[in-house]
Design a protein around this motif. Structure first.
Motif, PDB file in Angstrom:
ATOM      1  N   TRP A 212      69.362 -12.174  57.111  1.00  0.00           N
ATOM      2  CA  TRP A 212      70.684 -11.846  57.646  1.00  0.00           C
ATOM      3  C   TRP A 212      70.924 -12.638  58.929  1.00  0.00           C
ATOM      4  CZ3 TRP A 212      68.222  -8.672  54.384  1.00  0.00           C
ATOM      5  CH2 TRP A 212      68.993  -8.008  53.422  1.00  0.00           C
ATOM      6  N   GLY A 213      72.081 -13.266  59.007  1.00  0.00           N
ATOM      7  CA  GLY A 213      72.397 -14.100  60.154  1.00  0.00           C
ATOM      8  C   GLY A 213      72.102 -15.567  59.940  1.00  0.00           C
ATOM      9  N   GLN A 216      74.829 -20.498  55.373  1.00  0.00           N
ATOM     10  CA  GLN A 216      74.733 -21.449  54.266  1.00  0.00           C
ATOM     11  C   GLN A 216      76.040 -22.248  54.197  1.00  0.00           C
ATOM     12  OE1 GLN A 216      72.589 -19.132  50.770  1.00  0.00           O
ATOM     13  NE2 GLN A 216      74.090 -17.817  51.741  1.00  0.00           N
ATOM     14  N   PRO A 217      76.068 -23.375  53.465  1.00  0.00           N
ATOM     15  CA  PRO A 217      77.301 -24.169  53.379  1.00  0.00           C
ATOM     16  C   PRO A 217      78.446 -23.365  52.768  1.00  0.00           C
ATOM     17  CG  PRO A 217      75.417 -25.434  52.596  1.00  0.00           C
ATOM     18  CD  PRO A 217      74.942 -24.027  52.764  1.00  0.00           C
ATOM     19  N   GLU A 218      79.535 -23.262  53.469  1.00  0.00           N
ATOM     20  CA  GLU A 218      80.653 -22.427  53.018  1.00  0.00           C
ATOM     21  C   GLU A 218      81.249 -22.920  51.715  1.00  0.00           C
ATOM     22  OE1 GLU A 218      84.723 -20.376  54.853  1.00  0.00           O
ATOM     23  OE2 GLU A 218      83.631 -21.915  55.985  1.00  0.00           O
ATOM     24  N   GLN A 219      81.136 -24.219  51.447  1.00  0.00           N
ATOM     25  CA  GLN A 219      81.701 -24.768  50.217  1.00  0.00           C
ATOM     26  C   GLN A 219      81.108 -24.096  48.977  1.00  0.00           C
ATOM     27  OE1 GLN A 219      80.794 -28.895  49.667  1.00  0.00           O
ATOM     28  NE2 GLN A 219      81.985 -29.098  47.768  1.00  0.00           N
ATOM     29  N   GLU A 223      80.513 -16.514  51.209  1.00  0.00           N
ATOM     30  CA  GLU A 223      80.045 -15.370  51.981  1.00  0.00           C
ATOM     31  C   GLU A 223      79.275 -15.820  53.217  1.00  0.00           C
ATOM     32  OE1 GLU A 223      76.589 -16.691  49.683  1.00  0.00           O
ATOM     33  OE2 GLU A 223      78.728 -16.465  49.213  1.00  0.00           O
ATOM     34  N   ILE A 224      78.846 -17.075  53.231  1.00  0.00           N
ATOM     35  CA  ILE A 224      78.165 -17.782  54.338  1.00  0.00           C
ATOM     36  C   ILE A 224      76.800 -17.185  54.660  1.00  0.00           C
ATOM     37  CG2 ILE A 224      78.299 -18.558  56.738  1.00  0.00           C
ATOM     38  CD1 ILE A 224      81.331 -18.629  56.474  1.00  0.00           C
ATOM     39  N   ASP A 225      76.733 -15.923  55.030  1.00  0.00           N
ATOM     40  CA  ASP A 225      75.489 -15.309  55.477  1.00  0.00           C
ATOM     41  C   ASP A 225      74.517 -15.129  54.305  1.00  0.00           C
ATOM     42  OD1 ASP A 225      73.677 -12.871  56.093  1.00  0.00           O
ATOM     43  OD2 ASP A 225      74.570 -13.321  58.046  1.00  0.00           O
ATOM     44  N   GLY A 346      76.754 -14.253  42.713  1.00  0.00           N
ATOM     45  CA  GLY A 346      76.719 -13.441  43.916  1.00  0.00           C
ATOM     46  C   GLY A 346      77.186 -14.230  45.130  1.00  0.00           C
ATOM     47  N   ARG A 347      78.385 -14.724  45.068  1.00  0.00           N
ATOM     48  CA  ARG A 347      78.931 -15.567  46.135  1.00  0.00           C
ATOM     49  C   ARG A 347      80.413 -15.232  46.315  1.00  0.00           C
ATOM     50  NH1 ARG A 347      75.870 -21.387  45.305  1.00  0.00           N
ATOM     51  NH2 ARG A 347      73.970 -20.553  44.349  1.00  0.00           N
TER      52      ARG A 347
END
Length: 422
Positions: A212-213, A216-219, A223-225, A346-347
């Motif tokens: 957590w925290g 990851q690449p937003e593309q 969800e980024i985290d 899961g994104r």
């Protein structure tokens, strides 16, 4: 001598849920009286008996006293003068401390029915703090009863237990038992959230907690985290009804991202190999069963290659099958595809979701594996009898050809212009 149904059966009945098992408390009886009535004694730490007909459990009302750290450090006391209320006060949550008499009357000294209506997990007394397994149970209940929340005072008590080291006394087998049961509930992410909120996850699986925290690449990950991604992946696997090895592998598939140096974020090159090593460490520490461990290691190492399956050459696909032992264990390889699909779906971010996006990689590799397994390795071995050192090379070449031909036929079928036209 009076008998009451207690615990989960009463709780689930009040919630309008199916009741699977009944636990009973007997007040005013001695072990000798139970045996004379045909009950069979089975309890080791305190008197528990099996009904002669239904084989349901009947425990004598008891009190307990903490004598050592951990969940086994208790001395139990049973006697005919132990009251029902004395027995109920030692239970974990108010919703589990309700008893129903044979005439249907409820005894609810701690307002468990009120907490059911409020959808709250609340500890009965400070005795909760004497058993660290109860933290794991609350987390598991959160995954099952998804509209319940943990009372602030109960979360504070659990955090204090973590700070005082009670969680550190848990034995690996019990941690695995509760985690695995939580993974099989409706929404496993809630178990993770409860464990994180009280700090317990960092003590029992720190490799998981540090995700957590981590961005990851937003593309590719709206969800980024990484931790949020993990929650979504394991919930997707649960929603599909996948079995425990798949859900456990989904839980640990991205452990390697937790040790990516911050200066390299949001990229995580090479996290698969790093993650596989961490999965082995976690499984060894928690004494995870072989079936779950092997799939989790395989998924951590290969989920990226499955995701890139459409870009892989046929020779590389066959090597993937070899590394995954897919020719001997095809069912496990198909489980790997379930983990990878859960990872891909899961994104979900605020505006973008991959949950319903196509995942052709699964069919692509299923087709390829079917073709490769259809190759008759025995015939090839016989043909190479005079040069047996060439057998592995020839078998692989035949499998590569079979995969190439099968995927070509699949591509032709997908591109057939007559499909959908009349």
């Amino acid at each position: 001598m009076k008998t009451y149904v207690v615990g989960g059966a009463v709780r689930d009945e009040l919630l309008g849920l199916p009741v699977k098992d009944h636990d009973h408390v007997v007040v005013g009886a001695t072990p000798e009286q139970m045996v004379r009535q045909g009950f069979r004694a089975v309890g080791k730490d305190f008197p528990v008996f099996l009904h002669p007909v239904t084989h349901e459990e009947y425990a004598l009302a008891r009190t307990e006293r903490k004598t050592a750290p951990g969940y086994k450090g208790f001395v139990f006391h049973t006697a005919p003068d132990v009251t029902l209320e004395q027995d109920l006060v030692r239970r974990d949550l108010t919703i589990n401390a309700i008893a129903r008499a044979e005439d249907g009357t409820l005894t609810d000294p701690f307002d468990g029915r009120g907490d059911i209506e409020r959808r709250v997990f609340r500890h009965v007394s400070d005795a909760f703090a004497e058993d660290p397994v109860r933290i794991l149970r609350v987390a598991r209940f959160a995954a099952r009863y998804t509209d319940f929340t943990v009372a602030p005072e109960t979360n504070a008590l659990m955090r204090r237990m973590v700070d005082e080291g009670e969680v550190d006394a848990l034995v690996p087998e019990r941690v695995w038992q509760e985690l695995s049961r939580g993974l099989m509930e409706k929404q496993p992410s809630r178990m993770l959230q409860v464990l994180r909120d009280c700090g317990a996850l960092a003590r029992i699986v720190p490799e998981l907690d540090r995700l957590w925290g981590v961005p990851q690449p937003e593309q590719w990950h709206p969800e980024i985290d990484t931790g949020i991604h993990l929650e979504q992946v394991v919930d997707y696997a649960a929603g599909q009804g996948y079995d425990l090895p798949v859900r456990f592998a989904a839980l640990l598939h991205d452990l390697g991202k937790g040790i990516t140096p911050a200066e390299k974020w949001p990229a995580h090159h090479g996290h698969e190999g790093l993650g596989a090593a961490l999965v082995k460490e976690v499984c060894a520490r928690l004494k995870v069963p072989t079936e779950c461990r092997d799939l989790a290691v395989l998924a951590a190492r290969e989920h990226g290659n499955v995701t890139r399956a459409l870009e892989l050459r046929c020779n590389t696909i066959v090597k993937l099958f070899e590394r995954g032992d897919a020719f001997r264990k095809p069912a496990r390889f198909l489980q790997l595809l379930q983990v990878a699909e859960s990872d891909a779906r899961g994104r979900e971010g605020r505006t973008v979701s991959f949950r319903d996006a196509p995942f052709p990689q699964r069919e692509h590799l299923e087709t390829a594996l079917g073709a490769a397994r259809a190759v008759n390795a025995g015939e090839i071995a016989q043909a190479c009898a005079e040069r047996p050192e060439r057998i592995p090379e020839m078998v692989r070449a035949a499998r590569v050809r079979a995969v190439r031909e099968a995927l070509a036929r699949q591509d032709e079928s997908d591109e057939d212009p007559s499909d959908g036209e009349g």
